[in-house]
Scaffold this motif. Structure first.
Motif, PDB file in Angstrom:
ATOM      1  N   GLU A 116       0.850  -1.170   0.000  1.00 24.80           N
ATOM      2  CA  GLU A 116       0.000   0.000   0.000  1.00 24.80           C
ATOM      3  C   GLU A 116       0.895   1.232   0.000  1.00 24.80           C
ATOM      4  O   GLU A 116       1.945   1.244   0.611  1.00 24.80           O
ATOM      5  N   THR A 117       0.448   2.257  -0.691  1.00 26.53           N
ATOM      6  CA  THR A 117       1.250   3.466  -0.771  1.00 26.53           C
ATOM      7  C   THR A 117       0.610   4.629  -0.040  1.00 26.53           C
ATOM      8  O   THR A 117       1.288   5.563   0.345  1.00 26.53           O
ATOM      9  N   GLU A 118      -0.687   4.600   0.147  1.00 28.80           N
ATOM     10  CA  GLU A 118      -1.370   5.710   0.785  1.00 28.80           C
ATOM     11  C   GLU A 118      -1.322   5.564   2.301  1.00 28.80           C
ATOM     12  O   GLU A 118      -1.573   4.491   2.841  1.00 28.80           O
ATOM     13  N   TYR A 119      -1.000   6.645   2.989  1.00 27.62           N
ATOM     14  CA  TYR A 119      -0.984   6.640   4.455  1.00 27.62           C
ATOM     15  C   TYR A 119      -2.350   7.111   4.958  1.00 27.62           C
ATOM     16  O   TYR A 119      -2.921   8.059   4.426  1.00 27.62           O
ATOM     17  N   PRO A 120      -2.879   6.432   6.018  1.00 28.71           N
ATOM     18  CA  PRO A 120      -2.353   5.235   6.688  1.00 28.71           C
ATOM     19  C   PRO A 120      -2.991   3.981   6.111  1.00 28.71           C
ATOM     20  O   PRO A 120      -4.120   4.004   5.649  1.00 28.71           O
ATOM     21  N   ASN A 121      -2.262   2.863   6.177  1.00 32.62           N
ATOM     22  CA  ASN A 121      -2.811   1.588   5.698  1.00 32.62           C
ATOM     23  C   ASN A 121      -2.506   0.452   6.653  1.00 32.62           C
ATOM     24  O   ASN A 121      -2.573  -0.706   6.278  1.00 32.62           O
ATOM     25  N   GLN A 122      -2.178   0.773   7.898  1.00 33.90           N
ATOM     26  CA  GLN A 122      -1.966  -0.245   8.928  1.00 33.90           C
ATOM     27  C   GLN A 122      -2.238   0.387  10.287  1.00 33.90           C
ATOM     28  O   GLN A 122      -2.361   1.612  10.399  1.00 33.90           O
ATOM     29  N   PRO A 123      -2.349  -0.414  11.336  1.00 33.33           N
ATOM     30  CA  PRO A 123      -2.655   0.129  12.666  1.00 33.33           C
ATOM     31  C   PRO A 123      -1.610   1.128  13.150  1.00 33.33           C
ATOM     32  O   PRO A 123      -0.430   1.031  12.823  1.00 33.33           O
ATOM     33  N   ILE A 124      -2.060   2.080  13.947  1.00 32.30           N
ATOM     34  CA  ILE A 124      -1.207   3.121  14.526  1.00 32.30           C
ATOM     35  C   ILE A 124      -1.118   2.895  16.032  1.00 32.30           C
ATOM     36  O   ILE A 124      -2.115   2.552  16.680  1.00 32.30           O
ATOM     37  N   LEU A 125       0.071   3.084  16.584  1.00 29.85           N
ATOM     38  CA  LEU A 125       0.280   2.990  18.027  1.00 29.85           C
ATOM     39  C   LEU A 125       0.289   4.387  18.631  1.00 29.85           C
ATOM     40  O   LEU A 125       0.958   5.290  18.113  1.00 29.85           O
ATOM     41  N   LEU A 126      -0.416   4.555  19.732  1.00 26.96           N
ATOM     42  CA  LEU A 126      -0.352   5.784  20.518  1.00 26.96           C
ATOM     43  C   LEU A 126       0.223   5.422  21.876  1.00 26.96           C
ATOM     44  O   LEU A 126      -0.413   4.734  22.677  1.00 26.96           O
ATOM     45  N   ILE A 127       1.453   5.855  22.120  1.00 26.83           N
ATOM     46  CA  ILE A 127       2.160   5.489  23.349  1.00 26.83           C
ATOM     47  C   ILE A 127       1.751   6.425  24.473  1.00 26.83           C
ATOM     48  O   ILE A 127       1.834   7.651  24.337  1.00 26.83           O
ATOM     49  N   CYS A 128       1.315   5.842  25.581  1.00 25.61           N
ATOM     50  CA  CYS A 128       1.000   6.587  26.802  1.00 25.61           C
ATOM     51  C   CYS A 128       2.089   6.281  27.828  1.00 25.61           C
ATOM     52  O   CYS A 128       2.248   5.128  28.239  1.00 25.61           O
ATOM     53  N   PRO A 129       2.863   7.273  28.277  1.00 24.63           N
ATOM     54  CA  PRO A 129       3.982   7.002  29.196  1.00 24.63           C
ATOM     55  C   PRO A 129       3.565   6.706  30.623  1.00 24.63           C
ATOM     56  O   PRO A 129       4.440   6.489  31.473  1.00 24.63           O
ATOM     57  N   TRP A 130       2.263   6.693  30.905  1.00 25.77           N
ATOM     58  CA  TRP A 130       1.810   6.532  32.282  1.00 25.77           C
ATOM     59  C   TRP A 130       0.818   5.391  32.413  1.00 25.77           C
ATOM     60  O   TRP A 130       0.315   4.864  31.427  1.00 25.77           O
ATOM     61  N   SER A 131       0.528   5.021  33.654  1.00 26.87           N
ATOM     62  CA  SER A 131      -0.254   3.816  33.950  1.00 26.87           C
ATOM     63  C   SER A 131      -1.698   3.935  33.476  1.00 26.87           C
ATOM     64  O   SER A 131      -2.248   5.035  33.336  1.00 26.87           O
ATOM     65  N   ALA A 132      -2.306   2.764  33.268  1.00 28.60           N
ATOM     66  CA  ALA A 132      -3.719   2.701  32.892  1.00 28.60           C
ATOM     67  C   ALA A 132      -4.588   3.218  34.027  1.00 28.60           C
ATOM     68  O   ALA A 132      -4.328   2.951  35.200  1.00 28.60           O
ATOM     69  N   GLY A 133      -5.618   3.970  33.680  1.00 26.31           N
ATOM     70  CA  GLY A 133      -6.553   4.488  34.671  1.00 26.31           C
ATOM     71  C   GLY A 133      -6.284   5.922  35.072  1.00 26.31           C
ATOM     72  O   GLY A 133      -7.166   6.576  35.636  1.00 26.31           O
ATOM     73  N   GLY A 134      -5.073   6.433  34.806  1.00 24.55           N
ATOM     74  CA  GLY A 134      -4.748   7.809  35.147  1.00 24.55           C
ATOM     75  C   GLY A 134      -5.300   8.790  34.125  1.00 24.55           C
ATOM     76  O   GLY A 134      -5.916   8.413  33.123  1.00 24.55           O
ATOM     77  N   GLY A 135      -5.075  10.079  34.377  1.00 27.63           N
ATOM     78  CA  GLY A 135      -5.604  11.096  33.493  1.00 27.63           C
ATOM     79  C   GLY A 135      -5.040  11.008  32.089  1.00 27.63           C
ATOM     80  O   GLY A 135      -5.778  11.120  31.103  1.00 27.63           O
ATOM     81  N   THR A 136      -3.728  10.821  31.967  1.00 21.56           N
ATOM     82  CA  THR A 136      -3.108  10.740  30.642  1.00 21.56           C
ATOM     83  C   THR A 136      -3.625   9.538  29.877  1.00 21.56           C
ATOM     84  O   THR A 136      -3.852   9.604  28.659  1.00 21.56           O
ATOM     85  N   ASP A 137      -3.847   8.431  30.571  1.00 21.50           N
ATOM     86  CA  ASP A 137      -4.372   7.225  29.922  1.00 21.50           C
ATOM     87  C   ASP A 137      -5.786   7.455  29.402  1.00 21.50           C
ATOM     88  O   ASP A 137      -6.124   7.056  28.282  1.00 21.50           O
ATOM     89  N   ARG A 138      -6.608   8.107  30.196  1.00 19.69           N
ATOM     90  CA  ARG A 138      -7.991   8.345  29.766  1.00 19.69           C
ATOM     91  C   ARG A 138      -8.056   9.279  28.562  1.00 19.69           C
ATOM     92  O   ARG A 138      -8.815   9.054  27.611  1.00 19.69           O
ATOM     93  N   VAL A 139      -7.234  10.323  28.583  1.00 16.24           N
ATOM     94  CA  VAL A 139      -7.199  11.237  27.435  1.00 16.24           C
ATOM     95  C   VAL A 139      -6.658  10.507  26.210  1.00 16.24           C
ATOM     96  O   VAL A 139      -7.165  10.679  25.088  1.00 16.24           O
ATOM     97  N   ARG A 141      -6.844   7.339  25.396  1.00 10.79           N
ATOM     98  CA  ARG A 141      -7.810   6.393  24.835  1.00 10.79           C
ATOM     99  C   ARG A 141      -8.949   7.113  24.110  1.00 10.79           C
ATOM    100  O   ARG A 141      -9.478   6.608  23.112  1.00 10.79           O
ATOM    101  N   ARG A 142      -9.309   8.280  24.607  1.00  8.44           N
ATOM    102  CA  ARG A 142     -10.340   9.046  23.896  1.00  8.44           C
ATOM    103  C   ARG A 142      -9.787   9.565  22.567  1.00  8.44           C
ATOM    104  O   ARG A 142     -10.468   9.501  21.522  1.00  8.44           O
ATOM    105  N   VAL A 143      -8.561  10.089  22.567  1.00  9.10           N
ATOM    106  CA  VAL A 143      -7.943  10.560  21.332  1.00  9.10           C
ATOM    107  C   VAL A 143      -7.809   9.407  20.340  1.00  9.10           C
ATOM    108  O   VAL A 143      -8.073   9.561  19.140  1.00  9.10           O
ATOM    109  N   ALA A 144      -7.397   8.234  20.823  1.00  8.73           N
ATOM    110  CA  ALA A 144      -7.230   7.075  19.943  1.00  8.73           C
ATOM    111  C   ALA A 144      -8.551   6.678  19.306  1.00  8.73           C
ATOM    112  O   ALA A 144      -8.614   6.357  18.110  1.00  8.73           O
TER     113      ALA A 144
END
Length: 535
Positions: A116-139, A141-144
């Motif tokens: 495939e040549t057009e972006y995107p054509n595969q899954p994207i990773l969004l790295i969260c540097p903090w634990s699940a359940g915290g504020g950064t994690d919740r934001v 997952r909503r952005v994702a």
């Protein structure tokens, strides 16, 4: 046609390698391949035919019936060998036929491996540097979720925690700059390098959008004796070292905000010892369990416990009350002129191509500015704040300079010096213990080789070195020619060096590689190296 005729024999070869060997009846002999003698072991056992082999026979019979139905018949020589022209010899089997036959069988499974040549054509990773359940994690997952709807491909959140934000930010900065790895960067990006924990800075990222800025706040249990920040401040002055606090890893934004508040009170930054935990969620859990007495984090991160009445907020470190929490007073209202907070934004690795970065930024802007996202931020208590790439980059520069001045100040340096346990303390300690053990074994003679033990020959040493060398070689080749081709070449070479027959190694290699691709790239949505063919 010859390829399809080889299919039943290929399946039979796999079955012979995978299923338990049968015993043969006397007199039923067959020659070993390559003229290595004859196999005359008994074929029948008391228990009869193995049930798995019966199933395989049925499969082979069905495949033969299918080939006959479409007009393909197996041709064999009078000696019973499948005819295959190599000069004038009759050969039984053939690696090339097995390889092509395996490809024919597995072609339907490779439908997700097209170029495939057009972006995107595969899954994207969004790295969260903090634990699940915290504020950064919740934001995150909503952005994702919203970004997945916008771009039309899966966007998966990965909680890469550890090191006070070092692990997640480093993984995001060092990822391939192809647009398939994004990072929910936080204010710690402006702090970690000043503490000597990582060389990663904001310059290792290409800013996307800033979406949130939150002020720090002070929390205690609902049944605690302190009703205001002033009461807590007076108790700390009279009982230094008695209470314990947390909110994030040592040296993180909430630790810095709390230490600054203590300094503003005229106390030492260590008047309330800081317990290093990986984010606000585990810190609040520790507060409820009685492990700490005070937590410093943002109001949105503590909102569920605040709404349920389990914690009490003594004050927020902002210049004015937050619209989402109008009942929470500021520290300034209580006579304490101190404010500090954190930020969150999505960034890409530096070097991301302009067309891809522009498409990601456009999608992020649509997501962050949407009314649904604003409603989410408001209901969760997060302060919505948008900046585009250029303003976000300028903001990062200003914040980096500000935190550099704070973290290199004499007061904070003295506080951190009292706790010499850094990120390399335990790896260094393990290295020292390992060195002591090796020296002790050497002195006691335990490391001496047993004279009766077989010594490794040159061939075995070379094979071991080859296996070790293939690991970095895979890392280098996979980025260039892709996961599928690299994995096939690697496994085939290792099977060949280990002396495995081609009739087994070829189909097993194809099955393992394609299965690995289906599991990780398709099911788990892990972005594997695609290479120049897009595989």
């Amino acid at each position: 046609m010859e390829i399809l005729r080889a299919l039943p024999e290929s399946l039979e070869a796999i079955a012979g390698a995978a299923l338990p060997a049968k015993v043969r009846s006397p007199g039923d002999c067959r020659p070993y391949p390559r003229g290595r003698g004859r196999d005359c072991t008994p074929l029948q056992s008391a228990s009869g035919t193995h049930p798995s082999r019966t199933a395989w026979k049925r499969i082979l019979g069905l495949s033969g019936a299918f080939l006959s139905a479409i007009g393909i018949h197996e041709k064999r020589s009078p000696g019973g060998c499948r005819l295959r022209r190599v000069g004038s010899r009759c050969q039984a089997g053939g690696g090339l036929c097995l390889l092509v036959a395996g490809l024919v069988v597995l072609t339907p499974f490779l439908s997700g491996c097209r170029q495939e040549t057009e972006y995107p054509n595969q899954p994207i990773l969004l790295i969260c540097p903090w634990s699940a359940g915290g504020g950064t994690d919740r934001v995150s997952r909503r952005v994702a979720r919203d970004l997945e709807e916008n771009l039309g491909v899966p966007v998966n959140v990965i909680n890469a925690t550890g090191g006070g934000g070092v692990t997640g930010h480093t993984r995001g900065a060092l990822a391939r700059p192809d647009g398939y790895t994004l990072t929910m960067a936080t204010v710690e990006l402006n702090m970690l390098h000043w503490r000597g924990m990582t060389p990663i800075t904001y310059e290792d990222f290409r800013p996307g959008v800033l979406l949130n800025r939150d002020a720090a706040a002070l929390f205690v249990r609902a049944d605690s004796q302190w009703e205001t920040a002033g009461e807590l401040a007076n108790y700390i002055r009279g009982h230094p070292g008695e209470l314990h606090s947390s909110g994030t890893a040592r040296g993180g934004i909430w630790h810095l905000a709390f230490a600054g508040w203590l300094t503003d009170l005229g106390s030492s930054p260590d008047a309330v010892p800081w317990v290093s935990l990986n984010g606000a969620a585990p810190s609040l859990n520790e507060l409820m369990a009685g492990g700490v007495d005070v937590v410093c984090c943002s109001l949105p991160e503590a909102k569920p416990r605040l709404d349920s009445g389990k914690v009490r907020c003594l004050g927020v470190m902002s210049d004015e009350r937050l619209p989402q929490f109008p009942k929470v007073p500021t520290l300034k209202e209580q006579g304490i002129d101190w404010s500090m907070g954190g930020w969150r934004g999505v960034a890409m690795p530096a070097g991301t191509p302009e067309p891809i970065a522009e498409k990601v930024t456009t999608a992020l802007t649509e997501v962050v500015k949407s009314q649904d996202f604003r409603d989410f931020m408001r209901t969760q208590g997060f302060n919505w704040s948008y900046m585009g790439p250029q303003r976000f980059e300028e903001y990062l520069k200003r914040m980096d300079k500000k935190f550099g001045e704070l973290l290199t100040s004499e007061a904070f340096q003295e506080s951190m010096a009292q706790h010499p346990v850094g990120p390399m303390f335990f790896p260094g300690l393990l290295g020292i213990v390992a060195a002591i053990v090796i020296v002790a074994l050497a002195l006691t003679g335990t490391l001496r080789l047993d004279p009766d033990a077989p010594r490794p020959n040159r061939r075995s040493v070379i094979r071991l070195i080859e296996i070790i060398v293939w690991v970095p070689l895979y890392i280098l080749l996979a980025e260039w020619i892709g996961f599928l081709l690299t994995a096939v070449l690697l496994l085939l070479y290792l099977f060949w060096r280990l002396g495995a027959p081609w009739r087994v190694s070829l189909p097993v290699t194809l099955l393992l590689v394609v299965a690995a691709y289906q599991i990780f790239a398709i099911s788990l949505r892990v972005p594997l190296p695609r290479g120049w063919l897009g595989w």
